[in-house]
Motif scaffolding. Sequence first.
Motif: not given
Length: 153
Positions: A72-79, A108-113, A123-130, A135-142
Amino acid sequence: MAENMQPDNLDRGILIALMDNARTAYAELAKQFNVSPGTIHVRVEKMKQAGIIKGTRVEIDPKQLGYDVCCFIGIILKSAKNYPSALARLEALNEVVEAYYTTGHYSIFIKVMCRSIDALQQVLINKIQTIDEIQSTETLISLQNPIMRTIIP
């Protein structure tokens, strides 16, 4: 469309039976509930029109397909105004299987498989964080999913 339809006991029974096995024949349901198959058909159609039944689907076990990492990834948007465009970018990623617009710390809170931790890192480096709007993300592994159910009607 029947708005605000309140299911009665028969409707709830039909829903529970279909949630257990969506392929159950109307004739079988009719015997189970001591009504005609036509009654079952009418009730199901009314619940579809009311939006209670949104469809049927095949349930897949991601682990059986090699998707061993759920996070699960918590996403903080710039705006806040960035929500629609960020959501569109996230929706384009096959690894994102659920997304929620939330209150609190995350926008936004997303579920990623993913198939592996390495794949998750990519996925984090090349897709989501681009995504510029993020602004930032926090990843929680299930580690496991001990409870998984839907609402009982």
